[in-house]
Design an enzyme around this catalytic site. Structure first.
Site, mmCIF file in Angstrom:
data_model
loop_
_atom_site.group_PDB
_atom_site.id
_atom_site.type_symbol
_atom_site.label_atom_id
_atom_site.label_comp_id
_atom_site.label_asym_id
_atom_site.label_seq_id
_atom_site.Cartn_x
_atom_site.Cartn_y
_atom_site.Cartn_z
ATOM 1 N N ALA A 69 0.841 -1.201 0.000
ATOM 2 C CA ALA A 69 0.000 0.000 0.000
ATOM 3 C C ALA A 69 0.873 1.247 0.000
ATOM 4 C CB ALA A 69 -0.912 -0.002 1.222
ATOM 5 N N GLY A 117 0.163 -5.707 0.574
ATOM 6 C CA GLY A 117 -0.895 -5.842 -0.411
ATOM 7 C C GLY A 117 -0.421 -6.486 -1.698
ATOM 8 N N GLU A 120 -0.795 -10.029 -0.927
ATOM 9 C CA GLU A 120 -2.212 -10.362 -0.720
ATOM 10 C C GLU A 120 -2.956 -10.520 -2.052
ATOM 11 O OE1 GLU A 120 -3.726 -8.556 3.422
ATOM 12 O OE2 GLU A 120 -2.543 -7.141 2.250
ATOM 13 N N GLU A 140 3.282 -5.908 7.696
ATOM 14 C CA GLU A 140 2.433 -4.898 8.328
ATOM 15 C C GLU A 140 2.650 -4.761 9.830
ATOM 16 O OE1 GLU A 140 0.322 -5.915 4.491
ATOM 17 O OE2 GLU A 140 1.468 -6.998 6.020
ATOM 18 N N VAL A 403 42.808 6.937 18.994
ATOM 19 C CA VAL A 403 42.337 7.182 20.352
ATOM 20 C C VAL A 403 41.641 8.538 20.467
ATOM 21 C CG1 VAL A 403 44.561 8.176 21.054
ATOM 22 C CG2 VAL A 403 43.061 7.173 22.777
ATOM 23 N N ASN A 455 29.358 2.010 17.895
ATOM 24 C CA ASN A 455 29.923 0.688 18.172
ATOM 25 C C ASN A 455 28.827 -0.285 18.641
ATOM 26 O OD1 ASN A 455 32.104 -1.052 18.287
ATOM 27 N ND2 ASN A 455 32.617 -0.532 20.387
#
Length: 715
Positions: A69, A117, A120, A140, A403, A455
């Site tokens: 959708a 969808g 579907e 969904e 560092v 990290n």
């Protein structure tokens, strides 16, 4: 031509086969927006009126099938009632029912992503043929809702309840082999053979060799479970889904409820139950938050792509300075995503550590079957360990990850600049040190910026790209392009102490330390904030970050913002630091850590810690849950508001995603600004007034006061 629109066409093929081809004009993908839904209705009208059709082939004119959708259209539903939301699913459900009831068989060729969808509509077809390059899924629940176009009804009747629930509850994409094994598709084919296989399947059904009517009966009837089987199955499924999803994500368990409630029903009755469940979820703040995260992520991607288009050249060769855990992680991510990288250190032990980190991460992928040993070898070979600057003149970008010391970084950056091309970008992976200050000793400050990774690099999606006062747009563009290529989410921010994420994280830690000062139990605070949704509470998080790192960063923040981040008391965190309890890195902090059977650090409580911090903590006191939440969250929220108002970050959407991707802000709350909109500025203002004695960190900005007075929201 039977039907034609800007969304789809229906044509008549040889042998009286009709082809329904989705091809949304002006878009790179197909989606079910309102125009496509309306066109499908009109197309079905035309198809039903066409005589002599023997079968229907459903295809896509895009490289993907249908992505689902149009979520942007869904936003308008928030704030509506269930009764107002239910019709949203109705029109396309009628379309899919009509498609499924055509008086001849249908087959779909799934050539690419078929999500939500998009899947579907495939389930409504009689036969499903899937490309080896495709993926399918019903995601969904990741948006806080459930499939609303028949997914909860048809999928369990096709692949079984247990498998269907797992598909929907996790929202995971499924590869062709998984989909075929589950029975969700009938065959898989190479992309170049997909159409032919789908047509052959359809013709077999037309000729009566495949019983499509029996398949339809299964999708229209009740689930094939007797009462005892259903009771046992749903009890087990609910327990498992509830445990995995947790109480903050209602959609997965609602999927199970909907399937169970509709298990004895016909298709039409079951679709009504689904529509009710969809509407119920759509009214929740969780759905609004998760849909907001999805849309914010799309916005962030567009902004990053916009920067990438501005880059005058591609990043094809990179380098990283400092080959420890962080440098090794950066080298791994760069090489894994296809950019060869040099990894420089001043001693062989450092190089060995960096290579070991990359090798460990790659070996895990091989062990899980996600990479071949040959591919692992190729990635390792694209990491070039070196003790010198040989070949640095050919790199396009150098990421300094030595560092966290301003003097050391300054020396390394100035030295590196002399050994790289005048056009190359130089970036610092600093978490707190000013990019503008670090640029002072550089000859080409316009080519210098920050590139702050989080990290562990391979797992944390966020990269802050930091603009110093003299950083050029081109340097930002190239660095964002490199972050994109590494598969990271880049947020461009302006230089300030702590940049964005750390700047707003340390007021949160400040709230934690003040609670301990006032007698709160650090374990109780952790539990409250974990229930709020954080992956770990502040004490545990500080241990993971590293208490030494935290104290250093807190000092930087206090120097940069003394009016609200300079405490007037000694904190429990400082006591931990003085006692050399640095957290997970040396096995002891607020908690202590032992190695579990899998080799991972396990958190345990040592009651002696309470005695260690007793001198800086008040008498043990009970605090209301809501007071703990507001004392922790309010300083973070107000500081983030300042960052948007000062232009440190472009939009609330980018700010919200930075916290989600950088420190694990609870996704179901949508982000800090979404959270403020949800609870309301009046609630925020009341908490600000209640805790005004705690200092300026709890004082609303002028803009927030204006929002309160005028009923404005961030979204």
């Amino acid at each position: 031509m039977i039907y034609q629109s800007d969304q789809l066409t229906i044509t008549r093929l040889e042998g009286d086969i009709a082809e329904l081809n989705f091809d949304l004009q002006g878009e790179s993908v197909n989606k079910f927006d309102q125009a496509t839904v309306a066109s499908l209705t009109a197309g079905l009208d035309a198809l039903e009126a066409e005589s002599g059709i023997k079968g229907l082939l459903v295809t896509s004119g895009k490289p993907v099938f249908i992505v689902g959708a149009d979520i942007t259209e869904f936003v308008s539903l928030f704030g509506a009632s269930k009764e107002e939301i239910k019709p949203f699913t109705g029109t396309n459900n009628k379309n899919f029912n009509r498609l499924a009831a055509l008086p001849y068989p249908s087959a779909v060729a799934i050539n690419g992503f078929a999500m939500g969808g998009g899947l579907e509509v495939c389930l409504a077809c009689d036969f499903r043929i899937m490309s080896t390059a495709a993926k399918v899924g019903l995601p969904e629940t990741k948006l806080g809702i459930l499939p609303g176009w028949g997914g909860t009804v048809r999928l369990p009747r096709i692949i079984g309840v247990d498998e269907a629930v797992m598909w929907m509850a996790t929202g995971a994409d499924k590869r062709p082999d998984d989909a075929l094994k589950a029975g969700a598709v009938d065959a898989i084919a190479a992309p170049e053979q997909l159409r032919d296989v789908a047509l052959a399947t359809l013709n077999n059904a037309v000729e009566g060799n495949l019983d499509y009517e029996a398949r339809r009966a299964e999708k229209h009837g009740p689930l094939p479970l007797n009462d005892i089987e259903a009771m046992m199955s749903f009890f087990t499924i609910k327990s498992m889904v509830g445990q995995q999803a947790g109480k903050n994500y209602p959609a997965p368990i609602k999927v199970v409820d909907v399937i169970e409630q509709a298990r004895k029903m016909s298709l039409e009755e079951a679709l009504d139950v689904e529509a009710e469940g969809f509407a119920e979820l759509a009214t929740t703040p969780v759905a609004a938050a998760l849909v907001g995260v999805f849309l914010n992520d799309q916005l962030l991607g567009k902004v990053a792509k916009g920067w990438e288009k501005k880059a005058d050249k591609k990043i094809e060769h990179a380098a990283v300075l400092g080959a420890g855990i962080m440098g090794g992680g950066i080298a791994y991510q760069s090489a894994f995503k296809g950019t060869p990288i040099k990894m420089k250190d001043i001693n062989q032990d450092g190089l060995d550590l960096g290579l070991s980190e990359a090798n460990k991460l790659l070996a895990k992928r091989v062990a899980k079957g996600r990479m071949t040993p040959a591919k692992m070898g190729d990635v390792l070979n694209s990491i070039d360990p070196t003790l010198t600057y040989a070949g640095f003149e050919d790199v396009d970008i150098v990421v300094e990850a030595v560092v966290e010391n301003e003097k050391v970084k300054g020396i390394v950056l100035a030295e590196t600049e002399k050994n790289i091309d005048k056009d190359a970008v130089l970036a610092s992976n600093t978490s707190t040190i000013s990019i503008t200050r670090l640029a002072e000793n550089l000859e080409r400050p316009e080519n210098f910026c920050g590139m702050h990774f989080f990290n562990p690099v391979h797992a944390m999606p966020l990269v802050e790209v930091i603009r110093g006062e003299k950083t050029s747009d081109n340097a930002i563009a190239r660095t964002v392009a490199y972050a994109n290529k590494m598969g990271k989410k880049a947020v461009v921010v302006n230089d300030c102490p702590g940049f964005l994420v750390n700047r707003v994280l340390f007021p949160y830690f400040g709230g934690f330390n003040a609670l301990l000062r006032d007698g709160a139990d650090f374990q109780a605070i952790d539990k409250v904030m974990e229930r709020f949704g954080w992956p770990m509470g502040p004490a545990y998080l500080m241990d993971v970050v590293g208490i030494d790192t935290g104290v250093h960063a807190a000092n930087v923040m206090a120097e940069g913002f003394p009016d609200r981040m300079q405490p007037d008391f000694k904190s429990a965190t400082e006591v931990m630091f003085e006692l050399e309890r640095y957290g997970q890195k040396n096995g002891k902090g607020f908690y202590e850590y032992v190695t579990d059977k899998r080799g991972k650090p396990k958190k345990v409580v040592n009651e002696d810690v309470y005695g260690m911090i007793a001198d800086v903590c008040g008498d043990r006191a009970e605090f209301e849950k809501d007071d703990i939440i507001m004392r922790m969250m309010l300083p973070m929220a107000i500081e983030m508001a300042r960052c948007v108002e000062e232009g440190i970050v472009g939009t609330p959407a980018e700010a919200d995603l930075a916290l989600l991707y950088g420190v694990g802000f609870p996704p179901f709350r949508g982000g800090i600004f979404r959270w403020m909109d949800t609870v309301g500025m009046a609630t925020i203002a009341a908490a600000s007034e209640k805790f005004a004695s705690l200092g300026k960190a709890y004082e609303l900005t002028d803009n927030m006061k204006d929002m309160l007075a005028n009923g404005k929201t961030y979204y």
